[in-house]
Scaffold this motif. Structure first.
Motif: not given
Length: 414
Positions: A66-88
């Protein structure tokens, strides 16, 4: 020896120090930030080496903070996401698990995987739903016990603890014993359930850069070392310069310059290694790999070029490996090649990061700290995730709490 007055001097230009500076500037306070390194960011850093963009240790931003959402502009950061889950990966091969709450198509494969019993998987879904319903402050309430105790009391089997919780949260907490306070587990698990593990397109260093870009009046001095903190209050630099101020915020390891603190802050260390290869090596589908084998040197690993294509030269794959202990790169290279079922010579060592101050040990994690509790002397306040919880969110909250306390105090004085 020169003298100059500031309302606030902040020592440390990491996430906590920059968050404090933003709040101080918003309050109209003349502020100076002092940083001993040549770059801002503290523990959040990138290095460019031979065309590869390397994180200083495997770090991600959970975009539900929540605090990161308040202080950072995610669209300008162009966040790249890891897929949910994992390979075990275990002694019998590998299998994929995901989060059925966000990816319904993964439900059959996750339900049939050997990560744990059907009861374990049902409990994972139930725990995720329960924690999503809680307020953030409620996450940190309740009996203090370890993550391992909490998981066992919740009813999870040893199988899923060994196959999933130890390697995954071992990477998050930098310890596979799962001795970290259960409230921190609940906080991280909830955020992963609600959000994604992300890295900005240009690397994690863009987080502190974006925070700095919010500052238009604050002075920042890099490669400037504080030798001594005085009670008047002032700071003495290594070159003998004395800088006077009304208030000080120590947004760094306080043990290094504040001798009157009785209890020394303890830290967890980690080692991260980077390898590169041809991009034809096995795909991870943007998931994190977890090594559940008992005697491996690897805790978790990731193929970064699948998430951020520009982090590696064209035709090359970039692998990060977080190890369980300090190992020679040849051992880690061999273990990673075994997991990927390739020849070890197909992996080329790039860089090793030994990070002694990777995460603060926080015995009683909390969501935030009351602003008045950041004060240690009449003029000195502390900021850092060691005061709240060891996360980017915790660092940002602590910095803003210290600045809030100072703004309120100086307003009363004026």
């Amino acid at each position: 020896m020169s003298h100059r007055e500031y309302d606030v001097v902040i020592v440390g230009a990491g996430a906590a120090g920059l968050a404090a500076a933003i709040r101080c500037e918003e309050s109209g306070l003349a502020t100076l930030v002092i940083e001993s390194d040549k770059k801002i960011g503290g523990r959040i850093r990138n290095d460019l080496i031979n065309g590869f963009n390397l994180e200083k240790g495997f770090q991600v931003l959970i975009d539900s903070y929540e605090k990161a959402q308040e202080l950072l502009d995610y669209s300008k950061l162009d966040l790249k996401k890891f897929a949910p889950g994992a390979i075990i990966f275990d002694s019998n091969g590998s299998y994929t698990i995901s989060d059925p709450l966000r990816d319904l198509s993964s439900l059959p494969s996750t339900a049939l995987s050997r990560v744990g019993s059907f009861s374990d998987k049902f409990k994972l879904l139930r725990l995720s739903k329960e924690l999503r319903r809680l307020r953030l402050d409620e996450i940190f309430e309740g009996t203090r016990n370890s993550t391992l105790q909490y998981l066992r009391e919740y009813g999870f089997s040893d199988r899923i603890i060994e196959n999933f919780f130890r390697p995954f949260f071992g990477g998050v907490f930098l310890e596979r014993d799962l001795a970290t306070d259960a409230s921190m587990f609940r906080f991280v698990f909830r955020n992963f359930s609600l959000g994604n593990a992300c890295i900005p397109a240009q690397g994690m260093s863009q987080l502190p850069e974006q925070l700095r870009n919010k500052l238009t009046k604050t002075e920042i001095r890099l490669e400037t070392t504080v030798k001594k903190v005085n009670h008047d209050p002032s700071v003495e630099l290594s070159d003998g310069t004395v800088i006077r101020c009304s208030k000080l915020i120590l947004a760094c390891n306080p043990n290094q310059i504040l001798k009157q603190i009785d209890q020394r802050q303890e830290w967890k260390r980690t080692t991260t290694m980077y390898f590169h290869s041809a991009d034809s090596l096995p795909k991870m589908n943007a998931k994190i790999g977890l090594d559940a084998r008992a005697n491996s040197s690897i805790n978790n690993f990731a193929r970064h070029d699948e998430v951020i294509p520009d982090c590696a030269p064209k035709g090359r794959a970039l692998w990060s490996v977080t190890t369980r202990r300090d190992e020679h790169e040849s051992k880690v290279q061999k273990d990673l090649a075994h997991l990927l079922r390739v020849n070890k010579d197909q992996l080329e060592f790039l860089k090793k990061y030994d990070i002694p101050y990777a995460l603060p040990i926080v015995e009683r994690p909390k969501l935030s700290i009351p602003s008045e509790q950041t004060q240690v002397t009449e003029h000195i306040h502390l900021a850092g995730d060691y005061l709240t919880n060891s996360s980017i969110d915790g660092a940002l909250r602590s910095g803003q709490a210290a600045a809030k306390a100072i703004a309120e105090t100086l307003e009363i004085i004026s």
